[in-house]
Design a protein around this motif. Structure first.
Motif, PDB file in Angstrom:
ATOM      1  N   GLY A  99      10.197  34.841   6.790  1.00 49.05           N
ATOM      2  CA  GLY A  99       9.606  35.684   7.836  1.00 49.05           C
ATOM      3  C   GLY A  99      10.477  35.842   9.058  1.00 49.05           C
ATOM      4  O   GLY A  99      11.328  34.998   9.367  1.00 49.05           O
ATOM      5  N   SER A 100      10.242  36.948   9.741  1.00 50.01           N
ATOM      6  CA  SER A 100      10.987  37.292  10.945  1.00 50.01           C
ATOM      7  C   SER A 100      10.253  38.425  11.652  1.00 50.01           C
ATOM      8  O   SER A 100       9.957  39.447  11.047  1.00 50.01           O
ATOM      9  N   PHE A 101       9.922  38.238  12.939  1.00 51.26           N
ATOM     10  CA  PHE A 101       9.197  39.244  13.713  1.00 51.26           C
ATOM     11  C   PHE A 101       7.911  39.642  12.971  1.00 51.26           C
ATOM     12  O   PHE A 101       7.347  38.817  12.245  1.00 51.26           O
ATOM     13  N   TRP A 102       7.411  40.856  13.154  1.00 50.39           N
ATOM     14  CA  TRP A 102       6.151  41.302  12.554  1.00 50.39           C
ATOM     15  C   TRP A 102       5.109  40.180  12.649  1.00 50.39           C
ATOM     16  O   TRP A 102       4.733  39.809  13.739  1.00 50.39           O
ATOM     17  N   GLY A 103       4.681  39.607  11.516  1.00 51.32           N
ATOM     18  CA  GLY A 103       3.694  38.517  11.555  1.00 51.32           C
ATOM     19  C   GLY A 103       4.304  37.141  11.614  1.00 51.32           C
ATOM     20  O   GLY A 103       3.628  36.141  11.321  1.00 51.32           O
ATOM     21  N   ASP A 104       5.578  37.058  11.936  1.00 48.43           N
ATOM     22  CA  ASP A 104       6.316  35.803  12.078  1.00 48.43           C
ATOM     23  C   ASP A 104       6.483  35.072  10.744  1.00 48.43           C
ATOM     24  O   ASP A 104       6.888  35.668   9.769  1.00 48.43           O
ATOM     25  N   ILE A 105       6.134  33.789  10.672  1.00 44.91           N
ATOM     26  CA  ILE A 105       6.508  32.941   9.550  1.00 44.91           C
ATOM     27  C   ILE A 105       5.373  32.831   8.536  1.00 44.91           C
ATOM     28  O   ILE A 105       4.233  32.511   8.892  1.00 44.91           O
ATOM     29  N   TYR A 106       5.734  33.066   7.271  1.00 43.51           N
ATOM     30  CA  TYR A 106       4.783  32.977   6.157  1.00 43.51           C
ATOM     31  C   TYR A 106       5.277  31.959   5.134  1.00 43.51           C
ATOM     32  O   TYR A 106       6.430  31.510   5.171  1.00 43.51           O
ATOM     33  N   GLN A 107       4.383  31.642   4.210  1.00 42.29           N
ATOM     34  CA  GLN A 107       4.709  30.705   3.135  1.00 42.29           C
ATOM     35  C   GLN A 107       3.976  31.118   1.869  1.00 42.29           C
ATOM     36  O   GLN A 107       2.865  31.684   1.938  1.00 42.29           O
ATOM     37  N   THR A 108       4.581  30.853   0.722  1.00 40.37           N
ATOM     38  CA  THR A 108       3.905  31.067  -0.556  1.00 40.37           C
ATOM     39  C   THR A 108       4.364  29.999  -1.536  1.00 40.37           C
ATOM     40  O   THR A 108       5.454  29.436  -1.393  1.00 40.37           O
ATOM     41  N   LYS A 109       3.528  29.728  -2.526  1.00 34.51           N
ATOM     42  CA  LYS A 109       3.878  28.732  -3.529  1.00 34.51           C
ATOM     43  C   LYS A 109       4.773  29.359  -4.587  1.00 34.51           C
ATOM     44  O   LYS A 109       4.618  30.535  -4.945  1.00 34.51           O
ATOM     45  N   LEU A 110       5.733  28.573  -5.092  1.00 40.18           N
ATOM     46  CA  LEU A 110       6.601  29.004  -6.175  1.00 40.18           C
ATOM     47  C   LEU A 110       6.130  28.400  -7.495  1.00 40.18           C
ATOM     48  O   LEU A 110       5.276  27.510  -7.522  1.00 40.18           O
ATOM     49  N   ASN A 111       6.719  28.859  -8.581  1.00 42.09           N
ATOM     50  CA  ASN A 111       6.403  28.262  -9.874  1.00 42.09           C
ATOM     51  C   ASN A 111       7.013  26.856  -9.967  1.00 42.09           C
ATOM     52  O   ASN A 111       7.749  26.412  -9.070  1.00 42.09           O
ATOM     53  N   SER A 112       6.749  26.166 -11.055  1.00 42.36           N
ATOM     54  CA  SER A 112       7.181  24.771 -11.178  1.00 42.36           C
ATOM     55  C   SER A 112       8.691  24.623 -11.262  1.00 42.36           C
ATOM     56  O   SER A 112       9.238  23.540 -11.021  1.00 42.36           O
ATOM     57  N   ALA A 113       9.393  25.721 -11.600  1.00 37.25           N
ATOM     58  CA  ALA A 113      10.856  25.693 -11.662  1.00 37.25           C
ATOM     59  C   ALA A 113      11.504  26.110 -10.350  1.00 37.25           C
ATOM     60  O   ALA A 113      12.732  26.067 -10.214  1.00 37.25           O
ATOM     61  N   ALA A 114      10.693  26.536  -9.371  1.00 36.97           N
ATOM     62  CA  ALA A 114      11.166  27.005  -8.065  1.00 36.97           C
ATOM     63  C   ALA A 114      12.027  28.252  -8.170  1.00 36.97           C
ATOM     64  O   ALA A 114      12.882  28.495  -7.314  1.00 36.97           O
ATOM     65  N   THR A 115      11.783  29.063  -9.188  1.00 33.36           N
ATOM     66  CA  THR A 115      12.595  30.257  -9.414  1.00 33.36           C
ATOM     67  C   THR A 115      11.874  31.567  -9.107  1.00 33.36           C
ATOM     68  O   THR A 115      12.516  32.597  -8.934  1.00 33.36           O
ATOM     69  N   LYS A 116      10.531  31.541  -9.062  1.00 35.85           N
ATOM     70  CA  LYS A 116       9.751  32.741  -8.821  1.00 35.85           C
ATOM     71  C   LYS A 116       8.506  32.404  -8.011  1.00 35.85           C
ATOM     72  O   LYS A 116       8.021  31.268  -8.028  1.00 35.85           O
ATOM     73  N   ALA A 117       7.981  33.419  -7.319  1.00 33.48           N
ATOM     74  CA  ALA A 117       6.708  33.238  -6.627  1.00 33.48           C
ATOM     75  C   ALA A 117       5.639  32.870  -7.643  1.00 33.48           C
ATOM     76  O   ALA A 117       5.617  33.398  -8.761  1.00 33.48           O
ATOM     77  N   GLY A 118       4.753  31.957  -7.263  1.00 32.06           N
ATOM     78  CA  GLY A 118       3.803  31.398  -8.218  1.00 32.06           C
ATOM     79  C   GLY A 118       2.488  32.112  -8.338  1.00 32.06           C
ATOM     80  O   GLY A 118       1.579  31.621  -9.014  1.00 32.06           O
ATOM     81  N   GLY A 119       2.338  33.259  -7.694  1.00 33.79           N
ATOM     82  CA  GLY A 119       1.127  34.050  -7.863  1.00 33.79           C
ATOM     83  C   GLY A 119       0.153  33.992  -6.704  1.00 33.79           C
ATOM     84  O   GLY A 119      -0.727  34.833  -6.583  1.00 33.79           O
ATOM     85  N   SER A 120       0.268  32.999  -5.812  1.00 36.07           N
ATOM     86  CA  SER A 120      -0.644  32.918  -4.672  1.00 36.07           C
ATOM     87  C   SER A 120      -0.195  33.882  -3.579  1.00 36.07           C
ATOM     88  O   SER A 120       0.997  34.158  -3.419  1.00 36.07           O
ATOM     89  N   ALA A 121      -1.147  34.415  -2.846  1.00 34.20           N
ATOM     90  CA  ALA A 121      -0.819  35.327  -1.752  1.00 34.20           C
ATOM     91  C   ALA A 121      -0.122  34.567  -0.624  1.00 34.20           C
ATOM     92  O   ALA A 121      -0.401  33.393  -0.371  1.00 34.20           O
ATOM     93  N   ALA A 122       0.819  35.226   0.048  1.00 29.14           N
ATOM     94  CA  ALA A 122       1.507  34.609   1.177  1.00 29.14           C
ATOM     95  C   ALA A 122       0.535  34.395   2.331  1.00 29.14           C
ATOM     96  O   ALA A 122      -0.352  35.215   2.575  1.00 29.14           O
ATOM     97  N   TYR A 123       0.686  33.285   3.025  1.00 30.90           N
ATOM     98  CA  TYR A 123      -0.190  32.958   4.150  1.00 30.90           C
ATOM     99  C   TYR A 123       0.650  32.574   5.363  1.00 30.90           C
ATOM    100  O   TYR A 123       1.772  32.087   5.246  1.00 30.90           O
ATOM    101  N   ASN A 124       0.084  32.797   6.529  1.00 30.50           N
ATOM    102  CA  ASN A 124       0.775  32.614   7.798  1.00 30.50           C
ATOM    103  C   ASN A 124       0.773  31.142   8.213  1.00 30.50           C
ATOM    104  O   ASN A 124      -0.258  30.479   8.150  1.00 30.50           O
TER     105      ASN A 124
END
Length: 325
Positions: free
Chosen positions: A166-191
């Motif tokens: 994140g940067s500007f706009w809504g600032d910093i977000y986070q999302t969970k990755l898959n177990s291999a840490a290679t792709k987003a894990g399906g959960s929506a990003a949260y602030n």
């Protein structure tokens, strides 16, 4: 202003040093240019690797954190496979050892744009020519979204992986990755951090764990172009912090104010000849412990983006458990 009032500037710098009492950046020799650096120490031989924003993600190595740093080449000499503007100039690398492989996350965008995406490159050794571009990790943004998908930072919690961005706009977000840490894990990003004041110049987040707390760092302020337009005093880059018992939210500052409601305590700001520190991260040095690293402009060297230097300090701790420089 600095050019024409050197005596006044020297006086101001002495006052700032007295007021803030920050340690100066650690010694750096060799290839010390930096912008949004990420640093890791290779366990097999203790060698240090420093990666920077720059065409193809420039990287250098050293046998000491202080240098001499020697340029080794680029992680992605042909740019990223992500089909976005800026693919030849990936930004803001973030490197970690995941299992027995080194993962380097990066961002593809252009300055001021919200059309952005986060990618991944991997290597088993970090040696020149060994990096493999894996492309996008499924985290992207476009105009009108709540966030901007740049400045990635991996957070490991047990066997789970999360990515901050994140940067500007809504600032910093986070999302969970898959177990291999290679792709987003399906959960929506949260602030996890938001400051509604002004233009919301919060970016470059980094989370690390120490003594029962997860500490969230981010850069706040104007990052660049100091040689063209100097920000108002205090509006330049500085490093902010909050902490939480959980890696996924409820971060608060020293006063207990929520990080999502404008909270944030200063970890490091301009002092002495050090101007606009930011683009930070933390790693565990085999002999020094937790080390904060960042880029900054040295006012005796120059304020241009191409003159930013690599800074580092061993973190110290207050009696109530907050890091300090």
């Amino acid at each position: 202003m600095f050019k024409y009032f050197p005596a006044f500037l020297a006086f101001v710098l002495v006052i700032e040093t007295f007021v803030y009492s920050y340690s100066d950046p650690g010694l750096c020799t060799g290839a010390c240019w930096a912008h949004d650096p990420t640093v890791i120490q290779r366990a097999s031989d203790g060698k240090y690797f420093k990666f920077n924003t720059g065409t193809g993600i420039e990287f250098a190595t050293s046998n000491s954190l202080a240098g001499t740093w020697t340029l080794q080449g680029f992680v992605l000499p042909n740019g990223s496979s992500i089909d976005n503007a800026g693919s030849q100039d990936p930004w803001a690398p973030d490197v970690h050892l995941v299992g027995d492989e080194y993962f380097l996350y990066y961002a593809v965008s252009t300055f001021g744009s919200q059309v952005s995406a986060i990618g991944l490159a991997t290597s088993s050794t970090m040696a020149p020519g060994t990096w493999i571009d894996k492309g996008g990790v499924g985290i992207a943004s476009k105009k009108g979204q709540a966030y901007n998908a740049i400045d990635p930072n991996l957070v490991a919690v047990g066997t789970d992986y999360y990515l901050n961005f994140g940067s500007f706009w809504g600032d910093i977000y986070q999302t969970k990755l898959n177990s291999a840490a290679t792709k987003a894990g399906g959960s929506a990003a949260y602030n996890i951090e938001y400051d509604s004041a002004g233009t919301r110049p919060c970016e470059g987040s980094y989370v690390f764990f120490y003594n029962d707390y997860y500490y969230l760092l981010w850069s706040h302020g104007i990052c660049c172009g100091y040689d063209k337009t100097l920000p108002a005093a205090g509006a330049e880059y500085r490093i902010m912090m909050c902490r939480s018992k959980a890696a996924t939210g409820e971060f608060v500052d020293k006063s207990g104010m929520a990080c999502t409601s404008g909270g944030g305590s200063i970890l490091l700001e301009s002092h002495g000849t050090t101007y606009g520190p930011g683009g930070q991260g933390v790693f565990t040095d085999s002999s020094k412990g937790l080390v904060l690293y960042y880029h900054y402009a040295n006012q005796t060297v120059g304020l241009g983006d191409g003159e930013y230097l690599f800074g580092w300090n061993v973190l110290k701790w207050t009696t109530d458990g907050w890091p300090e420089v």
